[in-house]
Design an enzyme around this catalytic site. Structure first.
Site, mmCIF file in Angstrom:
data_model
loop_
_atom_site.group_PDB
_atom_site.id
_atom_site.type_symbol
_atom_site.label_atom_id
_atom_site.label_comp_id
_atom_site.label_asym_id
_atom_site.label_seq_id
_atom_site.Cartn_x
_atom_site.Cartn_y
_atom_site.Cartn_z
ATOM 1 N N ASP A 53 0.884 -1.159 0.000
ATOM 2 C CA ASP A 53 0.000 0.000 0.000
ATOM 3 C C ASP A 53 0.924 1.211 0.000
ATOM 4 O O ASP A 53 1.602 1.483 0.997
ATOM 5 C CB ASP A 53 -0.891 -0.018 1.249
ATOM 6 C CG ASP A 53 -1.787 1.206 1.351
ATOM 7 O OD1 ASP A 53 -1.602 2.169 0.574
ATOM 8 O OD2 ASP A 53 -2.673 1.210 2.229
ATOM 9 N N ASN A 80 4.463 3.607 -10.225
ATOM 10 C CA ASN A 80 3.375 3.544 -11.193
ATOM 11 C C ASN A 80 1.995 3.560 -10.538
ATOM 12 O O ASN A 80 1.033 4.040 -11.142
ATOM 13 C CB ASN A 80 3.511 2.261 -12.030
ATOM 14 C CG ASN A 80 2.240 1.930 -12.778
ATOM 15 O OD1 ASN A 80 1.908 2.529 -13.799
ATOM 16 N ND2 ASN A 80 1.477 0.957 -12.249
ATOM 17 N N SER A 132 1.324 11.540 -16.482
ATOM 18 C CA SER A 132 0.299 11.466 -17.515
ATOM 19 C C SER A 132 0.497 12.655 -18.441
ATOM 20 O O SER A 132 1.119 13.659 -18.055
ATOM 21 C CB SER A 132 -1.089 11.537 -16.879
ATOM 22 O OG SER A 132 -2.098 11.800 -17.834
ATOM 23 N N TYR A 145 -6.878 15.864 -11.437
ATOM 24 C CA TYR A 145 -5.933 14.968 -12.098
ATOM 25 C C TYR A 145 -4.815 15.767 -12.770
ATOM 26 O O TYR A 145 -3.636 15.412 -12.658
ATOM 27 C CB TYR A 145 -6.675 14.108 -13.124
ATOM 28 C CG TYR A 145 -5.918 12.874 -13.546
ATOM 29 C CD1 TYR A 145 -5.759 11.804 -12.675
ATOM 30 C CD2 TYR A 145 -5.384 12.762 -14.823
ATOM 31 C CE1 TYR A 145 -5.077 10.661 -13.049
ATOM 32 C CE2 TYR A 145 -4.707 11.620 -15.218
ATOM 33 C CZ TYR A 145 -4.545 10.575 -14.328
ATOM 34 O OH TYR A 145 -3.873 9.442 -14.705
ATOM 35 N N LYS A 149 -0.917 15.319 -11.460
ATOM 36 C CA LYS A 149 0.085 14.820 -12.409
ATOM 37 C C LYS A 149 1.115 15.899 -12.746
ATOM 38 O O LYS A 149 2.286 15.592 -12.985
ATOM 39 C CB LYS A 149 -0.602 14.301 -13.664
ATOM 40 C CG LYS A 149 -1.419 13.033 -13.432
ATOM 41 C CD LYS A 149 -0.573 11.899 -12.852
ATOM 42 C CE LYS A 149 -1.356 10.602 -12.746
ATOM 43 N NZ LYS A 149 -0.533 9.477 -12.211
ATOM 44 N N THR A 180 -6.555 0.323 -20.777
ATOM 45 C CA THR A 180 -6.157 -0.227 -19.486
ATOM 46 C C THR A 180 -7.412 -0.358 -18.627
ATOM 47 O O THR A 180 -8.483 0.127 -18.994
ATOM 48 C CB THR A 180 -5.129 0.691 -18.794
ATOM 49 O OG1 THR A 180 -4.764 0.131 -17.530
ATOM 50 C CG2 THR A 180 -5.698 2.073 -18.557
#
Length: 260
Positions: A53, A80, A132, A145, A149, A180
């Protein structure tokens, strides 16, 4: 190849998706790979595997001790593991922002604080942080997001400067949409945006294996910023070379969100 000559690689979030593809790609190139994931169900059959974790400092201590004892050190850390997110600023809840930053940024920082001292003591190592395209190009509706990122991109560049004197390199990976299962973990109040994102992921021309091979090729070339797919490279180029055109594209996309 003798075990002592094999590259020692740790990959987080390796139970599925890009993490699994990266672990497979390194194994095909002869590396010893410790594949880790919070959910152990996707790690079956791996030569080396462990639960992790990334938000748990004690888990990172245990992993550091394992690679030190079993391998005598580590050559590559691949950060990742992460979760998807997003949402228009007046729709997404503040707790959603906290959730995505806790995992995608602070989870990474927690691991770096444990493993960077190991790299420093070795005076060698490679850090690979998966960000990303959202860290470089910032579409509407993706505030949390995009922000987290972008933070990963900035952190990676900082690490590259900070650790160069210790022989440690840092690279950041910024792919566009690819096929994915990441969207399985999507949550949040902006369900309309989530459906748009899910369609972009499922309809993407490339899969995780394609991105993984491009990442390893970029590392072999010594790239600090790895933009592994044509769509991502085109978007970055448009932003750099034609800001007015880029803004027009982004705002046309933003206008479509009004119908959600």
């Amino acid at each position: 190849m003798d075990d002592q000559q094999r590259l020692r690689v740790l990959v987080t979030g390796a139970g599925s998706g890009l993490g699994a593809a990266l672990a497979d790609a390194w194994q095909r190139r002869g590396a010893r790979v410790l594949a880790t994931d919070r959910d152990p169900s996707g790690l079956a059959g791996r030569e080396y595997a462990d639960t992790l974790d990334i938000t748990d400092a004690a888990d990172w201590v245990r992993i550091r001790e394992r690679v030190a004892q079993e391998w005598g050190g580590l050559d590559v850390l691949v950060n990742n593991a992460g979760v998807p997110g997003g949402g228009r600023i007046d729709v997404a809840e503040v707790d959603e922002w906290r959730w995505i930053f806790e995992i995608n940024l602070f989870g990474m920082v927690t691991g770096l604080r444990e493993l960077v001292p190991l790299f420093k003591s070795q005076r060698s190592g490679q850090i690979v942080n998966v960000a990303s395209l959202a860290g470089l190009v910032h579409p509407a509706g993706m505030g949390s997001y995009n922000a987290v990122k972008s933070a990963v991109v900035a952190l990676t560049e900082t690490l590259g400067h900070e650790l160069a004197g210790f022989g440690v390199e840092a690279s950041v990976v910024c792919p566009s949409y690819f096929r994915t299962n990441l969207m399985d973990r999507m949550q949040g109040a902006d369900t309309g945006l989530a459906e748009v994102m899910r369609g972009l992921v499922t309809g993407a021309p490339l899969g995780a294996d394609d991105i993984a091979e491009a990442v390893l090729d970029g590392l072999e070339r010594g790239e600090q910023l790895i933009v592994p797919d044509p769509a991502a490279r085109d978007a970055v180029r448009l932003k750099r070379e034609d800001r007015a055109g880029y803004d027009a594209v982004m705002r046309r996309q933003a206008a479509k969100l009004g119908g959600l």
